[in-house]
Write an enzyme that holds these catalytic residues in place. Structure first.
Site, PDB file in Angstrom:
ATOM      1  N   GLY A  11      -5.398   8.222  11.247  1.00 33.09           N
ATOM      2  CA  GLY A  11      -4.330   7.243  11.051  1.00 33.09           C
ATOM      3  C   GLY A  11      -3.181   7.823  10.239  1.00 33.09           C
ATOM      4  N   ARG A  72      -6.522  10.677  17.568  1.00 25.41           N
ATOM      5  CA  ARG A  72      -7.958  10.811  17.349  1.00 25.41           C
ATOM      6  C   ARG A  72      -8.535  11.600  18.512  1.00 25.41           C
ATOM      7  NH1 ARG A  72      -8.698   7.577  13.035  1.00 25.41           N
ATOM      8  NH2 ARG A  72      -7.369   5.743  12.828  1.00 25.41           N
ATOM      9  N   GLY A 102      -7.820  11.841   6.740  1.00 23.79           N
ATOM     10  CA  GLY A 102      -8.917  11.199   6.027  1.00 23.79           C
ATOM     11  C   GLY A 102     -10.238  11.901   6.232  1.00 23.79           C
ATOM     12  N   ASP A 103     -11.338  11.182   6.025  1.00 24.84           N
ATOM     13  CA  ASP A 103     -12.634  11.834   6.048  1.00 24.84           C
ATOM     14  C   ASP A 103     -12.999  12.389   7.424  1.00 24.84           C
ATOM     15  OD1 ASP A 103     -12.971   9.368   7.227  1.00 24.84           O
ATOM     16  OD2 ASP A 103     -14.782   8.845   6.122  1.00 24.84           O
ATOM     17  N   GLY A 104     -12.600  11.699   8.495  1.00 23.35           N
ATOM     18  CA  GLY A 104     -12.861  12.225   9.828  1.00 23.35           C
ATOM     19  C   GLY A 104     -12.136  13.541  10.064  1.00 23.35           C
ATOM     20  N   THR A 125      -4.362   9.025   3.634  1.00 27.39           N
ATOM     21  CA  THR A 125      -4.850   7.772   4.208  1.00 27.39           C
ATOM     22  C   THR A 125      -4.489   6.627   3.279  1.00 27.39           C
ATOM     23  OG1 THR A 125      -6.832   6.461   4.703  1.00 27.39           O
ATOM     24  CG2 THR A 125      -7.117   8.319   3.215  1.00 27.39           C
ATOM     25  N   ASP A 127      -6.132   4.039   2.903  1.00 30.78           N
ATOM     26  CA  ASP A 127      -7.351   3.370   2.452  1.00 30.78           C
ATOM     27  C   ASP A 127      -7.809   3.800   1.057  1.00 30.78           C
ATOM     28  OD1 ASP A 127      -7.373   2.195   4.976  1.00 30.78           O
ATOM     29  OD2 ASP A 127      -8.635   3.781   5.806  1.00 30.78           O
ATOM     30  N   ASP A 129      -9.925   6.038   0.244  1.00 29.37           N
ATOM     31  CA  ASP A 129     -11.388   6.042   0.302  1.00 29.37           C
ATOM     32  C   ASP A 129     -12.008   7.438   0.286  1.00 29.37           C
ATOM     33  OD1 ASP A 129     -10.486   6.832   2.780  1.00 29.37           O
ATOM     34  OD2 ASP A 129     -11.816   5.516   3.931  1.00 29.37           O
ATOM     35  N   ARG A 171     -10.273  -0.344   5.906  1.00 34.10           N
ATOM     36  CA  ARG A 171     -11.525   0.015   6.579  1.00 34.10           C
ATOM     37  C   ARG A 171     -12.718  -0.480   5.768  1.00 34.10           C
ATOM     38  NH1 ARG A 171     -12.513   5.973   8.833  1.00 34.10           N
ATOM     39  NH2 ARG A 171     -12.484   6.324   6.596  1.00 34.10           N
ATOM     40  N   ARG A 211      -7.746 -29.137 -11.754  1.00 31.65           N
ATOM     41  CA  ARG A 211      -6.841 -29.082 -12.904  1.00 31.65           C
ATOM     42  C   ARG A 211      -5.371 -29.130 -12.484  1.00 31.65           C
ATOM     43  NH1 ARG A 211      -8.359 -23.261 -13.236  1.00 31.65           N
ATOM     44  NH2 ARG A 211      -6.466 -22.017 -12.898  1.00 31.65           N
ATOM     45  N   GLU A 222     -10.439  -6.024   5.045  1.00 33.08           N
ATOM     46  CA  GLU A 222     -10.896  -6.127   6.430  1.00 33.08           C
ATOM     47  C   GLU A 222     -12.356  -5.724   6.597  1.00 33.08           C
ATOM     48  OE1 GLU A 222      -8.685  -3.548   8.987  1.00 33.08           O
ATOM     49  OE2 GLU A 222      -9.056  -1.754   7.786  1.00 33.08           O
ATOM     50  N   ARG A 243      -4.181 -21.503   5.351  1.00 32.53           N
ATOM     51  CA  ARG A 243      -3.522 -20.662   6.344  1.00 32.53           C
ATOM     52  C   ARG A 243      -4.003 -19.216   6.164  1.00 32.53           C
ATOM     53  NH1 ARG A 243      -2.697 -24.920   7.968  1.00 32.53           N
ATOM     54  NH2 ARG A 243      -0.746 -25.920   8.638  1.00 32.53           N
ATOM     55  N   HIS A 249      -0.780  -3.549  10.896  1.00 33.25           N
ATOM     56  CA  HIS A 249      -0.260  -2.181  10.800  1.00 33.25           C
ATOM     57  C   HIS A 249       1.080  -2.060  10.083  1.00 33.25           C
ATOM     58  CE1 HIS A 249      -3.484  -1.429  13.661  1.00 33.25           C
ATOM     59  NE2 HIS A 249      -3.372  -0.156  13.327  1.00 33.25           N
TER      60      HIS A 249
END
Length: 319
Positions: A11, A72, A102-104, A125, A127, A129, A171, A211, A222, A243, A249
């Site tokens: 991503g 990807r 990222g990790d991938g 990334t 994220d 992460d 993620r 109150r 997510e 709501r 994205h």
């Protein structure tokens, strides 16, 4: 080392262009040739590789996304796909590769390093992460995009006396939700790393309503579940008009913040230094505002964790 390559994978994240710029200009400063691989590991397999120069990265530091584009690639997860990539590296006499993602993406870099091609991973990334670094490229920009959106939603929530569930990306990590929730004073923050009882959310909403509180903001990562499903459950149990907004994205785009531009520049330059020193199979990161590097295998074996103190603080401030 005289020739190296750079690619972005997975991503996109704001600040990737700043990292590419740093890699290219740092390489040229050290009299190396630098090649850009377009469309990630798929582009590596296809030989979509071009030599870059100083002008190739002019006026990109302020742009979101990635000028090298990203994709990807399932094929690169196979030994056959990796061998095709290696053949392209040999064809262009590329001696080392910098992988921004990222990790991938790091797993692909790890495989190439194991097969004799030194690779350095640069964490890009939204994220946040990736273990071994306090922040990843793109996280700060995405966070500020989320905060700006929540500020606007709160205006409407106040005007119409509604409860809003806002679903954010990340993620399987809750950093974006946690930081945004704390920064914007959310009543509840739901993240994958914490198995909060749904009834606790309901309790907080009812307590606030009793109150005289007229509106509430709930931030949902997510990785926890669907914002719409949570919104329906909340309305059913509280009878409060609810709501749901899924930011989607929009969080991945936009001009990177100063923080992301500086971080990307520092990490990209460090990646070049590591290749120059003969190192491969490493990942660069930032810890306590110091640029560090780690063994990429060790990083991939670790599990991302959140800041528990921040999470507890968010609970204490949202009484």
């Amino acid at each position: 080392m005289k020739k190296i390559g750079v690619l972005t994978s997975g991503g996109d994240a704001p600040g990737m262009n700043a990292a590419i710029r740093a890699v290219v200009r740092k390489s040229i400063f050290h009299d190396m040739e630098i090649y850009g691989v377009k469309n990630g590991f798929q582009g590596l397999i296809d030989g979509n590789i071009d030599k870059m120069d100083v002008g190739s990265v002019g006026d990109i530091i302020q742009r979101g996304g990635t000028v090298l584009r990203s994709a990807r690639c399932e094929e690169f997860k196979t030994d056959e796909g990796q061998q095709k990539g290696i053949e392209q590296l040999r064809k262009h006499d590329i001696e080392g590769l910098i992988v921004i993602g990222g990790d991938g993406s790091f797993r692909g870099a790890q495989k190439l390093s194991e097969k004799g091609y030194p690779c350095i991973g640069v964490p890009g990334t939204i994220d946040n992460d990736i273990p071994g670094t306090d922040f990843t490229i793109g996280f700060d920009t995405a966070l500020n995009t989320i905060i700006e959106a929540i500020d606007k939603i709160r205006d409407t929530a106040t005007s119409h006396e509604r409860t809003y569930v806002i679903e954010v990306m990340g993620r399987d990590a809750g950093d974006l939700a946690l930081w945004a929730g704390l920064a914007d004073g959310a009543e509840s923050i739901l993240i994958p790393e914490k198995s909060d009882d749904f009834q606790d959310v309901i309790l907080r909403l009812n307590r606030g309503h009793e109150r005289g509180k007229k509106h509430s903001i709930i931030i949902l990562a997510e990785g926890v579940g669907s914002g719409f499903a949570y919104g329906e459950r909340i309305q059913e149990e509280t009878n409060l008009e609810t709501r749901v907004t899924v930011l989607g994205h929009i969080q991945r785009g936009g001009s990177p913040t100063a923080s992301d531009r500086v971080l990307a520049s520092r990490l990209g330059a460090m990646a070049v230094d590591l290749l120059l020193s003969g190192k491969g199979g490493r990942m660069v990161g930032i810890q306590n505002n110091q640029i560090v590097d780690h063994d990429i295998v060790g990083v991939l074996s670790e599990k991302h964790t959140i800041n528990n103190d921040m999470y507890q603080l968010s609970k204490e401030l949202s009484i």
